[in-house]
Design a protein around this motif. Structure first.
Motif, PDB file in Angstrom:
ATOM      1  N   ASP A  43      -1.544 -10.098  -1.054  1.00 43.60           N
ATOM      2  CA  ASP A  43      -0.618  -9.805   0.047  1.00 43.60           C
ATOM      3  C   ASP A  43       0.251  -8.583  -0.227  1.00 43.60           C
ATOM      4  O   ASP A  43       0.640  -7.871   0.693  1.00 43.60           O
ATOM      5  CB  ASP A  43       0.277 -11.016   0.332  1.00 43.60           C
ATOM      6  CG  ASP A  43      -0.503 -12.192   0.896  1.00 43.60           C
ATOM      7  OD1 ASP A  43      -1.603 -11.968   1.445  1.00 43.60           O
ATOM      8  OD2 ASP A  43      -0.013 -13.327   0.783  1.00 43.60           O
ATOM      9  N   ASP A  44       0.565  -8.340  -1.507  1.00 50.79           N
ATOM     10  CA  ASP A  44       1.404  -7.185  -1.843  1.00 50.79           C
ATOM     11  C   ASP A  44       0.619  -5.878  -1.961  1.00 50.79           C
ATOM     12  O   ASP A  44       1.167  -4.841  -2.288  1.00 50.79           O
ATOM     13  CB  ASP A  44       2.203  -7.443  -3.117  1.00 50.79           C
ATOM     14  CG  ASP A  44       1.323  -7.654  -4.345  1.00 50.79           C
ATOM     15  OD1 ASP A  44       0.075  -7.522  -4.241  1.00 50.79           O
ATOM     16  OD2 ASP A  44       1.876  -7.949  -5.418  1.00 50.79           O
ATOM     17  N   GLY A  45      -0.698  -5.931  -1.702  1.00 48.32           N
ATOM     18  CA  GLY A  45      -1.520  -4.735  -1.701  1.00 48.32           C
ATOM     19  C   GLY A  45      -2.261  -4.462  -2.998  1.00 48.32           C
ATOM     20  O   GLY A  45      -3.123  -3.596  -3.048  1.00 48.32           O
ATOM     21  N   LEU A  46      -1.919  -5.175  -4.074  1.00 48.52           N
ATOM     22  CA  LEU A  46      -2.635  -4.968  -5.323  1.00 48.52           C
ATOM     23  C   LEU A  46      -4.045  -5.540  -5.209  1.00 48.52           C
ATOM     24  O   LEU A  46      -4.268  -6.561  -4.561  1.00 48.52           O
ATOM     25  CB  LEU A  46      -1.899  -5.624  -6.490  1.00 48.52           C
ATOM     26  CG  LEU A  46      -0.578  -4.970  -6.893  1.00 48.52           C
ATOM     27  CD1 LEU A  46       0.073  -5.751  -8.010  1.00 48.52           C
ATOM     28  CD2 LEU A  46      -0.778  -3.529  -7.307  1.00 48.52           C
ATOM     29  N   VAL A  47      -4.987  -4.888  -5.862  1.00 46.45           N
ATOM     30  CA  VAL A  47      -6.382  -5.293  -5.818  1.00 46.45           C
ATOM     31  C   VAL A  47      -6.735  -5.938  -7.154  1.00 46.45           C
ATOM     32  O   VAL A  47      -6.507  -5.356  -8.216  1.00 46.45           O
ATOM     33  CB  VAL A  47      -7.306  -4.092  -5.538  1.00 46.45           C
ATOM     34  CG1 VAL A  47      -8.760  -4.524  -5.500  1.00 46.45           C
ATOM     35  CG2 VAL A  47      -6.900  -3.405  -4.236  1.00 46.45           C
TER      36      VAL A  47
END
Length: 192
Positions: A43-47
């Motif tokens: 959700d925070d954009g980290l992959v």
């Protein structure tokens, strides 16, 4: 031997760093071959990816694994002639603050406790052997044991304030903090 003493230290490459973090935590899946492991976007954009070696992680231009990208994963362009080398704040911040890295540090602590028990000097010997492939110096051993004591006392206070009184859990959390510190150290990240 003089040649070796003049070689500059170099940071582990991104793939080696990721694989080593999984290995010391006892989480590396070293199954060979097969399909690539898919990546997931938090959700925070980290992959993120799973626990297979980095060579088996799906490589997508738009969704490179965050840890690999931050630590200079080679460009996905067809003509990548040289891997970039950077030393930037997001690298240190990722290792210090990412929940996945903290989780791996906790699993590293659990592994050490499972392997040698809860005797603090013996634990520090094992943690250094796993992470750094060497025993701690006398000063390192003393500093780490003192840190474990202080951290375990602090965790005990915090846990008792919410009605929990497990000294073993306080010790586990303290060791996880020490393991996280070692993961963030130059001694771990750089090859001399």
């Amino acid at each position: 031997n003089r040649l070796l003493s003049r070689m500059p230290m170099r940071r582990m490459e991104a793939e080696s760093l990721r694989d080593t973090l999984l290995l010391i935590a006892g989480q590396l899946n070293d199954t060979e071959f097969g399909p690539a492991e898919a990546v997931k976007v938090r959700d925070d954009g980290l992959v993120l990816s799973g626990n297979r070696r980095s060579i088996y992680v799906q490589q997508l231009r738009r969704q490179a694994v965050s840890l690999l990208e931050i630590f200079d994963l080679p460009s996905m362009n067809p003509n990548c002639l040289q891997r970039p080398e950077s030393l930037v704040a997001p690298q240190a911040l990722h290792l210090m603050n990412d929940a996945v890295i903290r989780g791996l540090a906790s699993q590293f602590a659990d592994r050490a406790i499972l392997e040698v028990g809860s005797d603090w000097p013996t634990l520090m010997q094992r943690v250094f052997a796993i992470a750094l492939s060497r025993p701690p110096s006398g000063e390192e051993q003393e500093d780490c044991v003192q840190s474990l004591q202080l951290l375990a006392d602090e965790w005990s206070k915090q846990m008792s304030s919410v009605g929990k009184t497990s000294r073993a859990e306080a010790t586990r959390r303290a060791l996880a903090t020490v393991c996280h510190t070692i993961i963030n150290s130059a001694t771990f990240l750089y090859i001399d």
